[in-house]
Design a protein around this motif. Structure first.
Motif, mmCIF file in Angstrom:
data_model
loop_
_atom_site.group_PDB
_atom_site.id
_atom_site.type_symbol
_atom_site.label_atom_id
_atom_site.label_comp_id
_atom_site.label_asym_id
_atom_site.label_seq_id
_atom_site.Cartn_x
_atom_site.Cartn_y
_atom_site.Cartn_z
ATOM 1 N N GLN A 16 0.813 -1.219 0.000
ATOM 2 C CA GLN A 16 0.000 0.000 0.000
ATOM 3 C C GLN A 16 0.848 1.272 0.000
ATOM 4 O O GLN A 16 0.597 2.209 -0.751
ATOM 5 C CB GLN A 16 -0.956 0.030 1.207
ATOM 6 N N GLU A 17 1.866 1.302 0.832
ATOM 7 C CA GLU A 17 2.675 2.513 0.953
ATOM 8 C C GLU A 17 3.625 2.670 -0.226
ATOM 9 O O GLU A 17 4.308 3.677 -0.352
ATOM 10 C CB GLU A 17 3.480 2.486 2.262
ATOM 11 N N ASN A 18 3.676 1.652 -1.057
ATOM 12 C CA ASN A 18 4.691 1.647 -2.111
ATOM 13 C C ASN A 18 4.074 1.666 -3.507
ATOM 14 O O ASN A 18 4.768 1.465 -4.490
ATOM 15 C CB ASN A 18 5.560 0.387 -1.944
ATOM 16 N N THR A 19 2.757 1.904 -3.570
ATOM 17 C CA THR A 19 2.090 1.780 -4.874
ATOM 18 C C THR A 19 1.640 3.128 -5.405
ATOM 19 O O THR A 19 1.146 3.966 -4.656
ATOM 20 C CB THR A 19 0.858 0.855 -4.734
ATOM 21 N N ILE A 20 1.834 3.330 -6.698
ATOM 22 C CA ILE A 20 1.243 4.483 -7.375
ATOM 23 C C ILE A 20 0.475 3.962 -8.585
ATOM 24 O O ILE A 20 1.041 3.298 -9.461
ATOM 25 C CB ILE A 20 2.307 5.511 -7.802
ATOM 26 N N LYS A 67 9.056 1.870 -6.498
ATOM 27 C CA LYS A 67 7.599 1.833 -6.354
ATOM 28 C C LYS A 67 6.953 0.766 -7.250
ATOM 29 O O LYS A 67 7.487 0.404 -8.302
ATOM 30 C CB LYS A 67 7.005 3.191 -6.725
#
Lengths: 362, 257, 185
Positions: B50-54, B95
């Motif tokens: 979650q914190e690593n997705t764009i 990412k």
């Protein structure tokens, strides 16, 4: 000799300055007369030193959308092109403005319309300052008139773009892009760290952490009431830029009977005309807008008070003259001198224009 | 049995994926987008990303994808998602970057950006929903519309002499050296949805590991555009869409190597 | 006319010929030499397809003060390498100015009487030297001898700055060509 002084083309200066500013990414497509920007970046291989990304895209459309994607993550990103390519970018520029993203776009103008010529022109003034893409938006527009300013305006453009969260454009032309002059490059700055970006750009896509809501960069808002509010916010930013960021330069205006208003390469040619005129006792001054938007309306109005006439000299059919006329409210006669299609006039033609338009004898 | 005896955490066998927001989806009943969104939300959570997705959202029915999956998103101009994703990934190489695109976005207006991003082997995952029609704008012809298929702009059926042939963009993308994984899936049955989920997982893993571009095409339904009930849409899809767009892997670099 | 704080200097030079004759690079070397001598300088090329065989020209302005326009309509010195350029620029040389030209391929000779006209048989000298790439340096040598806007030393230092290290071994050959050009006038 100062070892820091180098000799290079305006286009090369942009490339060097971009690396030294700590730009994170450049995305571009070749087009004359600005291809040296991409060529120089590829030759300097900044990905080996600062970690800057350089990518030759498949089109100007892709370039500007790469800039859009990169800017959304809070990175300092830029592209460059020349007139036909910049036309192709207008969609993306409108999206950047609507999404309140900082970015730098360089337009080394050539003569149009259409495919036109590869030679210098300033005929994209309207497109750049009045909004070439759709919607009510503004670009911060910097007009360099020397190779040194090509280098300096990379930093200035990015600083303003990040300060106001608005795209900025360096509006140069084939003369400034292709000519070589002495230049002192800025000091190498480090690229911003991920931590700095998180801090300075809380809106950026850095990954959703538990301490904040997800960030969404979008220009879409189907609720018209909210979209109007968004527009009002954009307009407030533009007002603030207009209030704080007008830049221009004056040359020998104090005692002048006549004023030339010219930007970019034309300002250089006109400066020579001013020198020549003063040699024979004709007092002409020059005002060079550095920001074409925001435009120095007030300064021109104040400086031109009591003068016998203003000549607006441009490499186009008469574009900036509309802003100069707005500035002086018909209080001073305003005439235009222009060459089109890539023709660059010489200083004598400017002086002849004073004779033709205002009856000035030299 | 009392209702509150049934509504009891001990009895819970299924819940909304943690990353799927509670916003009411704007998708029509029977639409495939909802299932694919759910799969993506589940996977990002399960993979701890979650914190690593764009995510890069398209223009089309999925234009509001960013309202439903709780990660950072950028909304692209129509067709430009792969260009945005290129820069997002290159500037943020750690990412997980994915695009979510429809058939118009990926294979009409954005063909150039799609092909070139895939040809450069950008380390992104492209999730492509192919329902053979433009849903958002009211059911006009897409590049993937089948021959003879009626749409708002082919009211008498698509004619190849007028409109050209249906475009199997994934087949084309599989030919490019930059793609590592190209697969065509569906989500019309539980079994199909499970397979689609492992395909998207593989695409995400490839993107994270820097193996090149992965493309997961989901052949989906558009009940509103096709003017069929959800159940009839599934049947029509199996009968017609799967013939032109057969399911299965088109390229899998892992297996080939 | 080497830089001297007492004497103001400004030299507006045009170099014109066919693309491929080394017009732009001759201007560039002159510009670098000016840089080494702490002069202000502008180098403004014609650009585009000219580089590939058409006519090419470059305006180089050297000055000890800031240079206003990089584009001018009359020149103190013109270095002319083909007929079209002679036809174009002869009338744009300031009275008392200098025209240096290579008579090779020139069928209509310059006619001005109020300027200094110097013919330099650079093509012949190039063949004699056996260094085809030395052509523009021979003309630069002639220019340096006649106008002394920069010194040979400035030029050699400029070459060092302008050329990547891997090409520094070419500098002696360039120097020889410049000296040859100097000996011709």
């Amino acid at each position: 000799m100062n070892e820091d002084i180098r000799l290079m083309k305006g286009n090369e200066a942009i490339a060097h300055a971009a690396i030294r500013y700590g730009v994170d990414g450049y995305f571009g497509y070749p087009i004359t007369p600005q291809s040296e920007i991409l060529e120089t970046l590829e030759a300097l291989m900044p990905w080996e030193t600062t970690g800057m990304v350089v990518l030759q895209a498949e089109s100007e459309t892709a370039s500007i959308n790469m800039v859009y994607g990169g800017a959304a993550t809070g990175k300092a990103v830029m592209t460059s092109s020349s007139s036909p390519g910049v036309s192709l970018m207008q969609e993306g520029i409108s999206y950047l403005a609507a999404s309140e993203l900082p970015a730098l776009i360089v337009n080394v103008m050539r003569g149009g319309p259409g495919l036109g010529t590869i030679h210098p022109s300033q005929s994209d003034y309207f497109q750049t300052t009045k909004g070439g893409g759709h919607g009510d938006y503004r670009l911060i527009v910097l007009a360099p008139s020397s190779v040194q300013e090509m280098a300096d305006f990379v930093s200035l453009g990015f600083d303003l773009a990040f300060k106001y969260r608005n795209p900025a454009m360096i509006l140069a032309d084939g003369v400034i892009g292709q000519m070589m002059e002495k230049v002192v490059l800025p000091e190498q700055r480090p690229r911003r760290t991920a931590e700095e970006i998180r801090k300075q750009c809380p809106w950026a896509l850095t990954g959703k952490t538990p301490d904040r809501k997800r960030n969404v960069v979008t220009s879409l808002e189907l609720d018209s009431a909210i979209m109007e509010k968004n527009n009002e916010r954009f307009q407030r930013t533009y007002k603030e830029i207009e209030a704080n960021e007008v830049r221009y330069q004056e040359y020998q205006t104090e005692d002048a009977d006549y004023l030339i208003v010219a930007f970019g390469s034309m300002a250089r040619i006109c400066l020579k005309a001013v020198e020549e005129a003063r040699k024979v006792g004709v007092k002409i001054g020059l005002l060079r807008p550095i920001t074409l938007w925001p435009f120095p309306y007030e300064a021109i109005n104040n400086i031109a008070k009591g003068m016998k006439g203003i000549l607006v000299a441009e490499l186009n059919a008469g574009q900036m003259i509309e802003d100069v006329r707005l500035a002086v409210h018909d209080n001073v006669p305003v005439e235009h001198f222009g060459r089109m299609g890539g023709i660059v006039p010489n200083p004598t033609e400017i002086l002849m224009s004073f004779t033709n338009k205002f009856g000035v004898k030299f | 049995m009392e209702l509150n005896q049934i509504i009891n955490p001990a009895n819970k066998v299924y819940s909304r994926p943690a990353l799927l927001s509670e916003n009411t989806m704007h998708y029509c009943p029977g639409c495939s987008h909802g299932v694919v969104h759910k799969i993506i939300a589940e996977l990002i959570d399960e993979m701890g990303q979650q914190e690593n997705t764009i995510g890069v959202a398209p223009v089309g029915c999925a234009v509001f994808a960013y309202n439903y999956i709780d990660v950072d998103w950028v909304e692209a101009a129509h067709g430009r998602a792969p260009a945005l994703a290129t820069a997002v990934k290159r500037l943020n190489p750690e990412k997980l970057v994915f695009t979510y695109q429809g058939d118009g976005d990926i294979s009409a207006i954005g063909t150039a950006e799609t092909i070139h991003a895939a040809n450069r082997g950008e380390n992104i995952a492209i999730i492509f929903i192919n329902n053979g029609i433009y849903g958002m704008t009211g059911g006009q012809m897409a590049p993937t519309t089948l021959e003879g298929q009626k749409t708002a702009t082919t009211p008498y059926g698509r004619r190849v002499d007028l409109n050209g042939y249906p475009l199997a963009i994934s087949t084309l993308l599989a030919q490019l050296d930059g793609t590592c994984y190209v697969t065509r899936q569906a989500v019309h049955t539980a079994a199909a949805a499970r397979k689609a989920k492992s395909a998207i997982k593989k695409a995400f893993q490839n993107a994270l590991a820097g193996r090149g571009t992965s493309v997961v095409e989901i052949v989906g339904t558009c009940s509103s555009g096709w003017k069929l009930s959800p159940r009839a849409s599934n049947a029509w899809m199996e009968e017609n869409m799967f013939e032109k767009y057969p399911l299965g892997d088109l390229k899998n670099a892992d297996v080939e190597k | 006319m080497l830089k001297n704080k007492e004497i103001k200097m400004k030299e507006e030079i045009v170099i014109a010929g066919f693309g491929g004759q080394g017009v732009l690079s001759m201007g560039k070397i002159l510009a670098y030499a000016a840089l080494m001598n702490d002069l202000e300088v502008t180098w403004m090329p014609s650009y585009g397809p000219e580089q590939r065989g058409g006519t090419a020209n470059v305006t180089v302005i050297l000055s000890d003060e800031a240079i206003s326009s990089p584009i001018v309509d009359s020149y103190d010195t013109a270095v002319i390498l083909n007929q079209q350029s002679l036809d174009k620029f002869e009338s744009h040389i300031n009275p008392g100015g200098t025209l240096i030209y290579d008579p090779y391929g020139i069928h209509r000779k310059p006619t001005r009487t109020d300027i200094k006209i110097v013919a330099v048989n650079a093509m012949d000298a190039t063949i004699e030297l056996g260094n085809a790439k030395g052509y523009n340096m021979i003309l630069l040598g002639a220019l340096l001898k006649l106008k002394r806007v920069v010194s040979l030393d400035d030029v050699l230092r400029g070459l060092k700055k302008a050329l990547p290290e891997r090409h520094h071994h070419l500098i002696p050959a360039n120097e020889a060509a410049i000296l040859k050009g100097m000996s011709l006038v």
